[in-house]
Design an enzyme around this catalytic site. Structure first.
Site, PDB file in Angstrom:
ATOM      1  N   GLU A  37       1.857   1.944  -3.480  1.00 33.55           N
ATOM      2  CA  GLU A  37       0.534   2.205  -4.149  1.00 33.55           C
ATOM      3  C   GLU A  37       0.352   3.809  -4.154  1.00 33.55           C
ATOM      4  O   GLU A  37      -0.403   4.530  -4.992  1.00 33.55           O
ATOM      5  CB  GLU A  37      -0.740   1.415  -3.849  1.00 33.55           C
ATOM      6  CG  GLU A  37      -0.302  -0.060  -4.296  1.00 33.55           C
ATOM      7  CD  GLU A  37      -1.762  -0.856  -3.857  1.00 33.55           C
ATOM      8  OE1 GLU A  37      -1.740  -1.313  -2.549  1.00 33.55           O
ATOM      9  OE2 GLU A  37      -2.505  -1.081  -4.885  1.00 33.55           O
TER      10      GLU A  37
ATOM     11  N   GLY B 248       0.776  -1.121   0.252  1.00 34.14           N
ATOM     12  CA  GLY B 248       0.103  -0.113  -0.078  1.00 34.14           C
ATOM     13  C   GLY B 248       0.908   1.185   0.223  1.00 34.14           C
ATOM     14  O   GLY B 248       0.426   2.147  -0.573  1.00 34.14           O
TER      15      GLY B 248
END
Ligand code: NAI
Length: 692
Positions: free
Chosen positions: A121, A118
């Site tokens: 991301e 994450g």
């Protein structure tokens, strides 16, 4: 600043006179940044507030020394067991990252240390990524290791940023790369030394250079037919590593790309659906369970302030040599002692090839070799923080050695033995300071097997035991505290499983069928091949020791192979014959059995022994037992460990199966009394949180 900074617990904001806004993530009460709901909520509010500040640009960085962002908050995410809740959460994050991506001014993420899952991301939603060119910088998508794929828009953004094949490879393998590799594949825009980081960020914002143009393959892969061909090929490669029914995530990623890779907006939506589906499924929940148990073992090695720097290893054979080499590789100073000069020469040779393989750079190899010192006279004993004994398995020889070395050791130093079977009490009785004596049971090969059983004899002091666990984490391994009982945990649960395999082979069932049964259950390697790799002589000696304490029969076949000198891989023949190091399968199926029947016999013996170990308190609880089984013998990780597996299948169901096996094959399948102590209700399929 236009707003009250006190309202943000995790983010620090700062706007410079040049108009650039700096957002630094420093997650409260944690040493590592992860994206928890709180952190994401605050980020959403910050982004909402931003237009009022009219920034010239935005820089996102980390306030933690160890890295940028390690990923989503795993414990928090895995607690979600409901599909629609998972979907809501993922879509919310999509909204936040889309907002970040669409900001009308340049945005930069500054990356040092790890930038994973994450975290990466989030960085991908920025216009530019700048990474510190230093050994600690690691970028990657480890999601597959937890049974999912990127779910915060990462699949779409990565595939449209870099070559789709490289993108898929990164996400399918879960591997991480350094700053230079990331620059090379276009994952980051700049890789700079730390001192130039801020200047590079300012330059990116001021100059705001155009984004890279699409490459040939990227445009080609917009064609569905091309994706169909490539995906087919990649699925076949994946199938060699992971079965779809047990590890669905890589297949889900391939489906996602093949079907929707040509249409980013649809792919975002489908990514959410796919990841919400995976994260609530049994495999992801169990893999997360194992991940959290791994964190628990690491935390066991954090108590106190022992920081070992100098290790002395006695016995330069298979184990001693490898333990010493591993410690040096991890930054410790090591002396290694043996009575035979020749053994030390071999140990140095093996160590240098490990260093070359791991470090590649000859300068670094030389540095480690300087820390790895052969020491025939044992001069290191007087300086070491910890002395590890790994001479051959003989109680009298070990005791005699301790009498000689203990008076020379520093008062605070630990004394550890790598014995795999001798009760610690038997070795401790002649020591002057038995309170500093522990077992550190490493597994072969040391560089690959992360688990170390930390054996607690009756005389050891609790604080010294903590020191031993700190040592294990200091060398990057996982400590599993166990009591000093024959076979400790790992050999104890492994042996009935191996012996059942040997018994089946003795009955005439082909070795290849037996191994296939275990692999289809999810073990990394079949028991016959494992026994051949460990060495049948070693297996036999452990089996005999255990047979002396527990109801275990040693199959004749194992004894006769060893008597004939067929010791397994190392002698070119064991249960299998070996050609060029590979097993040659022989024998044809006889009798009427299914592969499932074979797996039942193997696994039920392992489970029964695990229940016995839990009852006897060999480890503190069933969770740690599960962790040990996964990291020590590779028990199918997606099943969450033996005790968890029993609870998801149902205690009653498996207990009944054991009774059937007992009727058919005899008392070695008699249920351990510990089955009665297991809670009868089924565990939630894949319930990730700890249970005991
Ligand atoms: P090994 O036979 O390969 O090495 C033993 C070494 O100790 C030899 O080099 C020998 O010369 C040396 N030695 C013997 N007496 C000595 C003394 N008084 N002073 C200094 N050196 C001495 O044995 P291996 O396999 O490395 O096993 C060592 C210990 O590790 C044993 O206690 C064994 O049970 C345990 N162990 C072995 C495992 C394996 O897979 N081989 C796995 C886990 C533990």
């Amino acid at each position: 600043m236009g707003h009250d900074q006190g309202t943000y617990r995790h983010w620090e904001t700062k706007q410079e006179s040049d108009g650039i806004l700096w957002l630094s993530l420093n997650r409260a009460e944690k040493n590592t940044n992860t994206l928890s709901r709180d952190v994401l909520d605050e980020l959403a509010r910050l982004l909402d507030d931003m237009p009022r500040q009219h920034p010239a640009g935005l820089v996102i960085c980390s306030g933690k020394p160890n890295g940028f962002i390690a990923g989503a908050d795993v414990a928090e995410f895995s607690a979600i067991v409901d599909f629609s809740e998972a979907m809501r959460l993922v879509e919310r994050v999509h909204g936040i990252f889309n907002h970040l991506e669409r900001l009308p001014f340049p945005t930069v993420s500054l990356i040092h240390g790890f930038c994973l899952g994450g975290g990466l991301e989030l960085a991908l939603a920025c216009r530019f990524r700048i990474a510190v060119d230093a050994p600690g910088t690691r970028l990657g998508f480890p999601e597959v290791k937890l049974g999912i794929h990127p779910g915060f828009g990462g699949t779409v953004r990565l595939i449209s940023l870099i070559s789709p094949l490289t993108a898929l490879d990164l996400m399918l393998s879960g591997r991480s790369i350094n700053a230079r590799q990331a620059l090379k594949i276009g994952l980051v825009d700049y890789a700079v030394p730390e001192r130039q980081l801020i200047r590079a960020a300012l330059a990116a914002i001021m100059q705001n250079p155009a984004r890279r143009k699409g490459r040939f393959l990227r445009s080609l892969s917009r064609m569905r037919f091309i994706r169909f061909l490539l995906a087919g090929h990649m699925r076949r490669t994946i199938a060699k590593r992971a079965a779809k029914k047990y590890y669905p995530a890589p297949y889900a990623l391939m489906d996602l790309w093949e079907r929707f890779g040509g249409n980013p907006s649809v792919m975002y939506r489908e990514e959410s659906r796919s990841v919400a589906n995976l994260v609530t499924g049994a495999t992801a929940q169990n893999l997360v369970r194992i991940f959290l148990l791994q964190e628990r073992m690491k935390a066991l090695g954090q108590n106190g302030d022992f920081s070992p720097r100098f290790v002395h290893v006695i016995g330069g054979g298979t184990m001693g040599g490898d333990i010493a080499a591993w410690c040096a590789l991890q930054g410790l100073r090591v002396t290694i002692q043996d009575i035979e000069h020749q053994r030390l020469a071999v140990a140095v040779k093996r160590a240098s090839s490990l260093f070359r393989k791991e470090l590649k750079d000859p300068r670094l190899v030389k540095d480690v070799l300087d820390r790895f010192v052969p020491d025939l006279r044992g001069d290191g004993i007087t300086r070491a923080d910890i002395v590890i004994e790994a001479i051959f398995e003989d109680a009298t020889a070990k005791r005699k050695l301790y009498q000689h070395i203990e008076p020379r050791m520093r008062k605070e130093a630990l004394l550890a033995t790598n014995t795999s079977s001798i009760p610690l009490e038997e070795l401790a009785d002649s020591l002057r300071n038995p309170e500093r004596f522990v077992g550190l049971h490493f597994f072969n090969p040391v560089a690959k097997m992360q688990l170390v059983e930390v054996v607690r004899g009756k005389s050891v002091d609790a604080e010294r035991l903590n020191c031993a666990m700190r040592f294990v984490t200091a060398i990057g391994h996982l400590p599993l505290p166990v009591t000093s009982s024959p076979g400790f945990l790992i050999n104890r649960i492994l042996m009935p499983y191996l012996l059942e395999a040997a018994t089946m082979e003795q009955e005439g069932i082909p070795a290849a069928d037996i191994d296939r049964a275990a692999v289809e259950f999810g073990m990394p390697m079949g028991p016959i091949l494992l026994a051949d790799s460990v060495g049948l002589d070693i297996c036999l000696s452990v089996a005999r020791i255990l047979a002396g304490h527990f109801k275990t029969e040693v199959p004749k076949r194992l004894e006769s192979l060893v008597a004939m000198g067929s010791l397994g891989k190392k002698s070119g023949r064991g249960f299998y014959a070996y050609g060029k190091g590979k097993p040659v399968s022989s024998g044809k199926k006889t009798g009427s059995y299914t592969i499932g029947d074979l797996a039942d016999r193997l696994i039920m013996r392992l489970l029964n022994e695990a229940v016995g170990c839990r009852r006897e308190g060999i480890v503190a609880d069933g969770d740690l037992l599960d962790a040990g089984a996964v990291f020590g013998i590779g028990f199918a990780p997606f099943r969450g460990g033996p005790i968890h597996y029993i609870r998801t299948e149902g205690v009653e169901v498996l207990h009944a199966r054991l009774e059937t096996l007992e009727q058919r094959y005899g008392s070695r399948f008699a249920a351990d009394p510990g089955w009665r102590e297991l809670p009868a209700q089924k565990a939630n399929q894949g319930f990730a949180r700890m249970q005991e």
